[in-house]
Design an enzyme around this catalytic site. Structure first.
Site, PDB file in Angstrom:
ATOM      1  N   HIS A 266       0.802  -1.455   0.212  1.00  0.00           N
ATOM      2  CA  HIS A 266      -0.105   0.146   0.053  1.00  0.00           C
ATOM      3  C   HIS A 266       0.714   1.283   0.039  1.00  0.00           C
ATOM      4  CE1 HIS A 266      -3.390   2.180   0.902  1.00  0.00           C
ATOM      5  NE2 HIS A 266      -4.242   1.619   1.775  1.00  0.00           N
ATOM      6  N   HIS A 307      -1.973  -2.142  -9.880  1.00  0.00           N
ATOM      7  CA  HIS A 307      -2.178  -1.882  -8.943  1.00  0.00           C
ATOM      8  C   HIS A 307      -3.896  -2.612  -8.875  1.00  0.00           C
ATOM      9  CE1 HIS A 307      -4.509   1.460  -6.656  1.00  0.00           C
ATOM     10  NE2 HIS A 307      -3.853   2.014  -6.879  1.00  0.00           N
ATOM     11  N   ASP A 365       2.810   6.250  -6.155  1.00  0.00           N
ATOM     12  CA  ASP A 365       4.426   5.900  -5.940  1.00  0.00           C
ATOM     13  C   ASP A 365       5.410   5.625  -7.090  1.00  0.00           C
ATOM     14  OD1 ASP A 365       2.970   5.987  -3.687  1.00  0.00           O
ATOM     15  OD2 ASP A 365       2.485   3.797  -4.130  1.00  0.00           O
TER      16      ASP A 365
HETATM   17  N1  CMC Z   1       5.377  -7.303 -10.811  1.00  0.00           N
HETATM   18  C1  CMC Z   1       5.541  -8.265 -10.927  1.00  0.00           C
HETATM   19  N2  CMC Z   1       5.033  -8.441 -11.115  1.00  0.00           N
HETATM   20  C2  CMC Z   1       3.178  -7.649 -10.565  1.00  0.00           C
HETATM   21  C3  CMC Z   1       3.135  -6.857  -9.626  1.00  0.00           C
HETATM   22  C4  CMC Z   1       4.479  -6.214 -10.089  1.00  0.00           C
HETATM   23  N3  CMC Z   1       4.860  -4.777  -9.734  1.00  0.00           N
HETATM   24  N4  CMC Z   1       2.121  -6.666  -9.683  1.00  0.00           N
HETATM   25  C5  CMC Z   1       1.278  -8.152 -10.002  1.00  0.00           C
HETATM   26  N5  CMC Z   1       2.299  -8.866 -10.014  1.00  0.00           N
HETATM   27  C6  CMC Z   1       1.605  -9.728 -10.991  1.00  0.00           C
HETATM   28  C7  CMC Z   1       1.160 -11.073 -10.557  1.00  0.00           C
HETATM   29  O1  CMC Z   1       2.760 -12.222  -9.733  1.00  0.00           O
HETATM   30  C8  CMC Z   1       0.408 -11.514 -10.992  1.00  0.00           C
HETATM   31  O2  CMC Z   1       0.518 -12.514 -12.016  1.00  0.00           O
HETATM   32  P1  CMC Z   1       0.131 -13.851 -12.188  1.00  0.00           P
HETATM   33  O3  CMC Z   1      -1.465 -13.542 -12.531  1.00  0.00           O
HETATM   34  O4  CMC Z   1       0.977 -14.850 -13.638  1.00  0.00           O
HETATM   35  O5  CMC Z   1      -0.093 -14.739 -11.113  1.00  0.00           O
HETATM   36  C9  CMC Z   1      -0.902 -10.875 -11.777  1.00  0.00           C
HETATM   37  O6  CMC Z   1       0.388  -9.006 -11.822  1.00  0.00           O
HETATM   38  C10 CMC Z   1      -1.556  -9.729 -10.844  1.00  0.00           C
HETATM   39  O7  CMC Z   1      -0.986  -9.485  -9.975  1.00  0.00           O
HETATM   40  P2  CMC Z   1      -2.291  -9.407  -8.461  1.00  0.00           P
HETATM   41  O8  CMC Z   1      -1.170  -9.690  -7.365  1.00  0.00           O
HETATM   42  O9  CMC Z   1      -3.334 -10.342  -8.317  1.00  0.00           O
HETATM   43  O10 CMC Z   1      -2.925  -8.438  -8.203  1.00  0.00           O
HETATM   44  P3  CMC Z   1      -3.173  -7.439  -6.480  1.00  0.00           P
HETATM   45  O11 CMC Z   1      -4.113  -6.731  -7.929  1.00  0.00           O
HETATM   46  O12 CMC Z   1      -3.595  -8.246  -5.947  1.00  0.00           O
HETATM   47  O13 CMC Z   1      -2.048  -6.006  -6.591  1.00  0.00           O
HETATM   48  C11 CMC Z   1      -0.816  -4.455  -6.720  1.00  0.00           C
HETATM   49  C12 CMC Z   1      -1.398  -4.878  -6.509  1.00  0.00           C
HETATM   50  C13 CMC Z   1      -0.335  -2.878  -5.956  1.00  0.00           C
HETATM   51  C14 CMC Z   1      -0.506  -5.145  -4.694  1.00  0.00           C
HETATM   52  C15 CMC Z   1       0.366  -5.054  -6.874  1.00  0.00           C
HETATM   53  O14 CMC Z   1       0.333  -4.833  -7.584  1.00  0.00           O
HETATM   54  C16 CMC Z   1       2.200  -4.568  -6.219  1.00  0.00           C
HETATM   55  O15 CMC Z   1       1.835  -6.107  -5.307  1.00  0.00           O
HETATM   56  N6  CMC Z   1       2.670  -3.722  -6.780  1.00  0.00           N
HETATM   57  C17 CMC Z   1       4.080  -3.359  -6.421  1.00  0.00           C
HETATM   58  C18 CMC Z   1       3.655  -2.503  -5.041  1.00  0.00           C
HETATM   59  C19 CMC Z   1       2.857  -1.531  -5.239  1.00  0.00           C
HETATM   60  O16 CMC Z   1       3.062  -0.408  -6.250  1.00  0.00           O
HETATM   61  N7  CMC Z   1       2.140  -0.873  -4.442  1.00  0.00           N
HETATM   62  C20 CMC Z   1       1.580  -0.103  -4.425  1.00  0.00           C
HETATM   63  C21 CMC Z   1       0.031  -0.013  -5.084  1.00  0.00           C
HETATM   64  S1  CMC Z   1      -0.123   2.110  -5.267  1.00  0.00           S
HETATM   65  C22 CMC Z   1      -0.673   2.653  -3.510  1.00  0.00           C
HETATM   66  C23 CMC Z   1      -1.427   3.088  -3.493  1.00  0.00           C
HETATM   67  O17 CMC Z   1      -3.299   3.242  -3.959  1.00  0.00           O
HETATM   68  O18 CMC Z   1      -1.872   2.318  -2.087  1.00  0.00           O
END
Ligand code: CMC
Length: 427
Positions: A266, A307, A365
Site C-alpha cells: 500500500h 494496482h 508511487d
Molecule cells: N511486478 C511483477 N508482477 C506483478 C506485479 C509487479 N509489481 N504486480 C502484479 N504482478 C503480477 C502478479 O504476479 C500476477 O501475475 P499472475 O497472474 O501471473 O499470477 C498478476 O500480476 C496480478 O497480480 P495480483 O497480485 O493478483 O494483483 P493485485 O491487484 O492483487 O495487486 C498490487 C496489486 C499493487 C498489490 C501489486 O501490483 C503489487 O504488489 N505492486 C507492487 C507494489 C506497489 O507498487 N504498490 C503500490 C500500489 S499504488 C499505491 C496505493 O494506491 O496504495
C-alpha cells in the site's frame, strides 16, 4: 425501469433467493446481499475483490478507464487548478470553496498547526533510529490523549474540529519525527507560509538557519499532497471506517489508517521503489531484475508497478511524471543515474508482454519517490508524507460514515478448523 433483481439458487435451499440490485450514479451495479444470511448462507470474498463495503459520494474510480474523480472533479483538473487545502475542503464538504470560504478554511487550518508542547516529551521517549511511521502511529494515536475536549463523535461540530486538528497538525508531527531522527530541534510551524511551504520549512530549517523554500519544490509537494488526498475504499480507508464503526475516537481511527498504509503493498511502496532503484544501481542490471519480477518462483515484484484497481495508466501517475520532470529540470538532474534506471524500467514495463498483458502500469508511487528524493526528503519519510496527505481522505470517509447510518463492521468467515471434539483426559 423496473427495479433490478438478482436471483441465486443454492443446492440444499429450496427457494430461489431474490436479491435487490443497486445502481449508483456511476460504476457497476451491485447486488445487495444483506438479506442472504437469513437464508442460511453468506458470501465469501477475501480481499474484497467483489464486495462493496459502503455507500459513498466522495471519490469515484474507474480502474479500466484510468479515471479518478473527487466529488465529480477529475484529479488532473484539481492538480492543475486547485491547491491541497482547496482539495481538502472539497473532500470534506462536497463542493469547491468560494474565495471567502477558502480564506476562512485556510485561516482555521493555520489556527491549529501547533501541537501541545507535551507531545515533544512523548516524542523524546522513542529511539532516534525508530522508523518515522512507527513514531507517527504513536503520536497520532496519542492525539486523543492530548485533545480530549471535542470527542463526541455524534456532534458534527466536534467531528469538524477533529478534522481541522488532524489536517493542521499532521505536517507538524511529521516534521517533528524527521527532526527527532536527525537529532535536531523541532521547528515550530510558520503560519505566514502555505501548507506545503510550511511543511518544507519545518523539515529543513534549523533555529540557526532559515530554509528558503524553492517555489518549484513547494508546488511539487502540494501536488503530491493533492494526488494522495483520497482514493476511495482502499485498505487504509476501509480500516479507518472499520475502526470508526465501533465508535472509536477519530484520532485512534486515523492511527489505524497509518498502520495499514505502512505496508509495502500500500503506502510503503514509494519507499520500496527507491530501495529497489538503489538495489538495481546500474542500467546493466535492469534485465536481471525484470527477469526476477517475472519469475513465478521469486517473490520479488517490480515496486511502483501495478494496482489493484487501475488496469490502465494511473491518472495520478501521469501528473506525477510531469511534476517529476519539472523538479529534476529545476535541479539540473535530468541525467541522474537513478532517473535513467527509472525511465528504462518504465519503458520496459510499457512494452514487455508480461507487464502489458497483466496491465501493470507505473503507479503514483513510482514517480513520487523520485521527486521526494530530489527535494532531499529521506526515503523513510515517504510513507509518512503519503499518510499525512491521505489524512483528509480518511477523515472525510469517517465523517461520511458517522453522519449516515452505519453498523459495526463484522465480517464473517468460512470456518475450516476442527469441529467440536472431546477434551483429552489428562493422565
Ligand atoms: N511486478 C511483477 N508482477 C506483478 C506485479 C509487479 N509489481 N504486480 C502484479 N504482478 C503480477 C502478479 O504476479 C500476477 O501475475 P499472475 O497472474 O501471473 O499470477 C498478476 O500480476 C496480478 O497480480 P495480483 O497480485 O493478483 O494483483 P493485485 O491487484 O492483487 O495487486 C498490487 C496489486 C499493487 C498489490 C501489486 O501490483 C503489487 O504488489 N505492486 C507492487 C507494489 C506497489 O507498487 N504498490 C503500490 C500500489 S499504488 C499505491 C496505493 O494506491 O496504495
Amino acid at each position: 425501469m423496473a427495479d433490478k433483481k438478482a436471483r441465486i439458487t443454492v443446492d440444499g435451499i429450496d427457494q430461489t433467493i431474490e436479491l435487490p440490485v443497486l445502481t449508483g450514479t456511476a460504476g457497476q451495479d451491485v447486488i445487495d446481499v444483506r438479506t442472504l444470511g437469513s437464508h442460511g448462507v453468506f458470501t465469501y470474498d477475501p480481499g474484497f475483490m467483489s464486495t462493496g463495503s459502503c455507500e459513498s459520494a466522495i471519490t469515484y474510480i474507474d480502474g479500466e478507464a484510468g479515471v479518478l474523480l473527487h466529488r465529480g472533479y477529475k484529479i488532473a483538473d484539481l492538480a492543475e487548478n486547485s491547491d491541497y487545502l482547496e482539495t481538502c475542503y472539497l473532500l470534506l464538504y462536497g463542493e469547491l470553496p468560494s474565495s471567502e470560504q477558502k480564506a476562512e478554511f485556510v485561516e482555521t487550518v493555520k489556527n491549529h498547526t501547533m501541537v501541545s508542547e507535551s507531545m515533544q516529551k512523548f516524542l523524546d521517549g522513542f529511539r532516534n533510529d525508530a522508523h518515522p511511521m512507527a513514531i507517527m502511529v504513536g503520536l497520532v494515536g496519542a492525539l486523543s490523549a492530548f485533545y480530549q475536549d471535542h470527542m463526541d463523535i455524534n456532534d458534527p461540530k466536534h467531528r469538524e474540529i477533529a478534522a481541522f486538528r488532524l489536517i493542521s497538525k499532521m505536517p507538524t508531527l511529521a516534521a517533528m519525527c524527521y527532526k527527532y531522527s536527525k537529532g535536531q530541534p523541532t521547528m515550530y510551524p510558520r503560519n505566514d507560509l502555505s501548507y506545503a511551504e510550511n511543511f518544507l520549512h519545518m523539515m529543513f530549517a534549523t533555529p540557526c538557519e532559515d530554509y528558503k523554500v524553492n517555489p518549484v519544490f513547494a508546488k511539487a509537494m502540494d501536488r503530491i499532497f493533492i494526488l494522495h488526498a483520497d482514493h476511495e475504499q482502499n485498505a487504509s480507508t476501509s480500516t479507518v471506517r472499520l475502526a470508526g464503526s465501533s465508535g472509536a475516537n477519530p484520532f485512534a481511527c486515523i492511527a489505524a489508517g497509518f498502520v495499514t498504509l505502512w505496508g509495502p503493498a500500500h503506502g510503503g511502496a514509494n519507499e520500496a521503489v527507491l530501495t529497489m532503484l538503489e538495489e538495481i544501481g546500474d542500467e546493466s542490471k535492469i534485465d536481471e531484475f525484470i527477469a526476477k519480477a517475472k519469475d513465478k518462483n521469486d517473490p520479488f515484484r517490480l515496486m511502483g508497478f501495478g494496482h489493484r484497481v487501475y488496469k490502465n495508466f494511473d491518472p495520478r501517475a501521469k501528473v506525477m511524471r510531469e511534476t517529476c520532470d519539472q523538479v529534476l529540470a529545476e535541479l539540473g538532474q535530468s541525467d541522474d543515474p537513478m532517473l535513467k534506471i527509472a525511465k528504462r524500467l518504465e519503458k520496459i514495463a510499457l512494452e514487455d508482454p508480461y507487464f502489458v498483458e497483466r496491465k501493470l502500469y507505473p503507479n503514483v508511487d513510482f514517480y513520487s519517490g523520485i521527486i521526494m528524493k530530489a527535494i532531499g526528503i529521506p526515503t523513510s519519510m515517504f510513507t509518512v508524507i503519503f499518510a499525512m496527505a491521505r489524512t483528509v481522505g480518511w477523515i472525510s470517509h469517517w465523517n461520511e460514515m458517522i453522519s449516515g447510518s452505519y453498523k459495526i463492521g463484522r465480517p464473517r468467515q468460512l470456518y475450516v478448523g476442527h469441529t467440536e471434539r472431546d477434551y483429552p483426559t489428562k493422565k
